[in-house]
Enzyme design. Structure first.
Site, mmCIF file in Angstrom:
data_model
loop_
_atom_site.group_PDB
_atom_site.id
_atom_site.type_symbol
_atom_site.label_atom_id
_atom_site.label_comp_id
_atom_site.label_asym_id
_atom_site.label_seq_id
_atom_site.Cartn_x
_atom_site.Cartn_y
_atom_site.Cartn_z
ATOM 1 C CB ALA A 157 -0.930 -0.005 1.206
ATOM 2 N N GLY A 191 -0.236 -4.747 0.548
ATOM 3 C CA GLY A 191 -1.401 -4.658 -0.319
ATOM 4 C C GLY A 191 -1.186 -5.312 -1.663
ATOM 5 C CD GLU A 194 0.500 -5.447 5.655
ATOM 6 O OE1 GLU A 194 -0.077 -5.482 4.557
ATOM 7 O OE2 GLU A 194 1.095 -6.430 6.154
ATOM 8 C CD GLU A 220 -3.725 -7.101 2.389
ATOM 9 O OE1 GLU A 220 -4.325 -7.344 3.446
ATOM 10 O OE2 GLU A 220 -3.301 -5.965 2.078
#
Length: 260
Positions: A68, A111, A134, A114
């Site tokens: 992310a 991310g 994270e 993911e």
């Protein structure tokens, strides 16, 4: 929209196959809100295009996606990763009904990992690494890894990755069932394309029904999933492609599928 950078490049390398390339190279394809929105838009377009039968998502040289956008999170906090626009985009990506392949070479973290987990098939280059780091910045995965990674790879490996923040290599990901194949470094995209082209020769409604039935195994009980499968195959028997496929089998010729 025309004034915004093109963060997802669309190509059609072969009939019925679309290639979507993450194109935020300077940020190692960090998943900004705008990148996610553009990717969702590209998949919506592919979903509505009857000529598209399979989509391949890939990254850049040495990375699929680093995760992310941490700068967005620093500036906007939790709202950066949990807002109505981003949620809607993730729903469109996760709900894409056609076969979806992720070609992963290099880094696939946070991310980005993911996102790869939303693919139906992951092909990894030998140098690929997968991680959920994270916890190293005081948070935890927020785009599905705690649920999807656990279901795919099991509790122990998911806990190891998320509690330590340490990545795993492609060989470990293969043993865990996270990826379908490991190929030579730099060859993930070419192998993914071979698989996509093969899938594109199959009856598209049957492929979509097979995908939906497999995914039902993650959302329902066994009995409910078996009934879902039964109804899916019942529908497949009503399609023109089923008749074509069976006739071609007995006539000993290649089938010509129309998607009807």
């Amino acid at each position: 929209m025309s004034d915004l950078p093109e963060l997802v490049l669309r190509g059609s390398p072969s009939p019925h196959v679309v290639q979507l390339t993450l194109n935020r190279i300077s940020k190692r394809n960090a998943l900004s809100n705008e990148l996610i929105v553009q990717l969702a838009a590209a998949l919506r377009t592919a979903a509505l295009d009857d000529s598209v039968r399979c989509v391949v998502i890939c990254g850049g040289d040495g990375f699929f996606s680093a995760g992310a956008d941490i700068k967005e999170m620093q500036q906007r906090g939790f709202e950066a990763i949990d807002n109505p626009v981003r949620r809607a985009a993730w729903r469109d990506i996760s709900g894409f009904a056609k076969p979806l392949i992720a070609a992963v070479d290099g880094v696939c973290y946070g991310g980005g990992h993911e996102l790869a987990l939303l693919a139906d098939i992951i092909i990894a280059g030998a140098g690929a690494t997968f991680g959920q780091p994270e916890i190293n910045i005081g948070i935890l995965p927020g785009d599905g890894a705690t649920q999807r990674l656990t279901r795919v790879a099991g509790k122990s490996l998911a806990m190891l990755m998320m509690l330590t923040g340490e990545p795993i290599d492609a060989a470990t990901a293969l043993r865990a069932g996270l990826v379908a194949e490991v190929v030579e470094k730099g060859q993930a995209l070419s192998r993914a394309m071979v698989i996509a082209e093969l899938i594109a020769t199959k009856p598209p409604r049957s492929a979509e029904l097979a995908k939906a039935s497999v995914l039902a195994a993650y959302h329902t009980t066994l009995d409910t999933g078996l009934e879902f499968e039964r109804q899916a195959i019942r529908y497949a028997f009503t399609t023109e492609d089923q008749t074509e496929g069976m006739n071609a089998f007995f006539e000993k010729r290649p089938p010509k599928y129309s998607g009807r």
